[in-house]
Design an enzyme around this catalytic site. Structure first.
Site, short mmCIF file in Angstrom:
data_model
loop_
_atom_site.label_atom_id
_atom_site.label_comp_id
_atom_site.label_asym_id
_atom_site.label_seq_id
_atom_site.Cartn_x
_atom_site.Cartn_y
_atom_site.Cartn_z
N SER A 1 45.41 56.73 60.43
CA SER A 1 45.48 56.00 59.15
C SER A 1 47.04 55.81 58.71
O SER A 1 47.38 54.85 57.91
CB SER A 1 44.67 56.48 58.02
OG SER A 1 43.41 56.05 58.30
N LYS B 1 47.93 52.11 58.33
CA LYS B 1 47.72 51.37 57.15
C LYS B 1 49.11 50.99 56.55
O LYS B 1 48.96 49.82 55.72
CB LYS B 1 46.76 52.00 56.25
CG LYS B 1 45.49 51.91 56.73
CD LYS B 1 44.58 52.67 56.13
CE LYS B 1 42.79 52.90 56.45
NZ LYS B 1 42.76 53.90 57.49
N SER C 1 42.98 55.50 51.77
CA SER C 1 42.77 55.48 53.31
C SER C 1 41.33 54.83 53.59
O SER C 1 40.82 55.22 54.61
CB SER C 1 43.04 56.73 53.96
OG SER C 1 43.52 56.39 55.28
N LYS D 1 51.52 58.39 53.08
CA LYS D 1 50.42 58.02 53.47
C LYS D 1 49.94 59.09 54.52
O LYS D 1 50.59 59.86 55.02
CB LYS D 1 50.58 56.90 54.60
CG LYS D 1 49.26 56.16 55.15
CD LYS D 1 48.43 55.62 54.15
CE LYS D 1 47.17 55.51 54.40
NZ LYS D 1 46.28 56.72 54.73
#
Length: 290
Positions: free
Chosen positions: A71, A74, A128, A234
């Site tokens: 992820s 993203k 997420s 993140k």
């Protein structure tokens, strides 16, 4: 003295990051790092810590190793979505297209859920949320998700991320690969987007999902704890990628880009970040300048 593998890794990282460096910083300051005591033992298989102001690496471990990034993807999804100058107040609805048939992951956004694009972006970055990321991609450009993913790869090339490839906007596809060196460039680029900074560092948020109030938390424990100065964050996880974490964080007075890839246990990536911070704070005269 730093181990030879670390010094050679730092040299390679500087060369790879050279497009980011101002002219005054292009000379590697490895000599100043030689005086540091032994580096911490980290559980992440690839790590890169760089001075965000100069681009000079502070710590490197397998920074050019290709890995699935889960992820962390993203961040690129958010940049490409925002580059399309979208209406953030427009309503987006989760459709059957957003259902994960690859990993069969679950979601708290059932088909038919309608939220604003702004809230979908927040949930994708903060928690997420895969379906939120997918609907952002599907709705952003004429041509849908396929065109969006093509644009993600195009932006990666523009940023000099030469070892990066995207196949989907969520990170569930293990074919989404990169290196710590490339991801440092992506973090630096994402940091220039105010909404990405804001949403990735939001600790928690409530949304109404089909009239039911649903509570979401940031996926990064370091953000939730509130003890770090974090400007961007993140996390990522699929089995093929291990536990991943990228951050733009300030240690002392110096902003750093931190990349941790392919850590084992659930707390390994945040423990690695803590270990790096403790190590650096113990040697303020060698790296904090600039």
């Amino acid at each position: 003295m730093l181990p030879r593998f670390l010094i050679s890794g730092l040299t390679a990282a500087v060369l790879a990051l050279s497009p980011m460096l101002p002219a005054a910083a292009e000379q590697l300051r490895v000599a100043s790092l030689d005086s540091l005591e032994s580096a911490p033992v980290l559980h992440s298989n690839a790590v890169l810590i760089i001075n965000a102001q100069t681009g000079v690496p502070v710590f490197s471990k397998n920074a050019d190793k290709l890995s699935s990034i889960a992820s962390i993807t993203k961040l690129m999804t958010a940049m490409v979505a925002l580059d399309s100058n979208p209406d953030l107040d427009a309503a987006l609805t989760i459709s059957d297209d957003e259902v994960d048939r690859l990993k069969r992951t679950t979601s708290r956004l059932p088909v038919g859920t309608t939220l604003t694009r702004r809230e979908m972006l927040l949930l994708a970055l903060m928690s997420s949320e895969n379906r939120a990321a997918h609907v952002l991609a599907r709705s952003a450009l004429p041509g849908g998700t396929d065109i969006f993913v093509s644009r993600m790869n195009q932006k990666a090339r523009q940023l000099g991320m030469t070892h990066t490839r995207f196949y989907d906007p969520t990170g569930l596809n293990s074919g989404n690969v990169s290196t710590a060196q490339d991801l440092a460039k992506m973090v630096a680029a994402a940091y220039r987007y105010p909404l990405i900074r804001q949403f990735t560092t939001t600790q928690e948020h409530d949304v109404y999902v089909k009239t039911r109030l649903t509570h979401y938390k940031n996926s990064n424990a370091l953000v939730r704890e509130g003890e770090w100065q974090i400007g961007l964050s993140k996390t990522g996880y699929i089995q093929e990628a291990g536990r991943c974490l990228v951050m733009h964080a300030t240690v002392g007075t110096t902003p750093l880009i931190m990349v941790f890839l392919d850590a084992g246990g659930s707390a390994a990536r945040t423990n690695d970040a803590r270990a790096i911070r403790t190590w650096l704070e113990g040697h303020p005269g060698t790296w904090l300048a600039g």
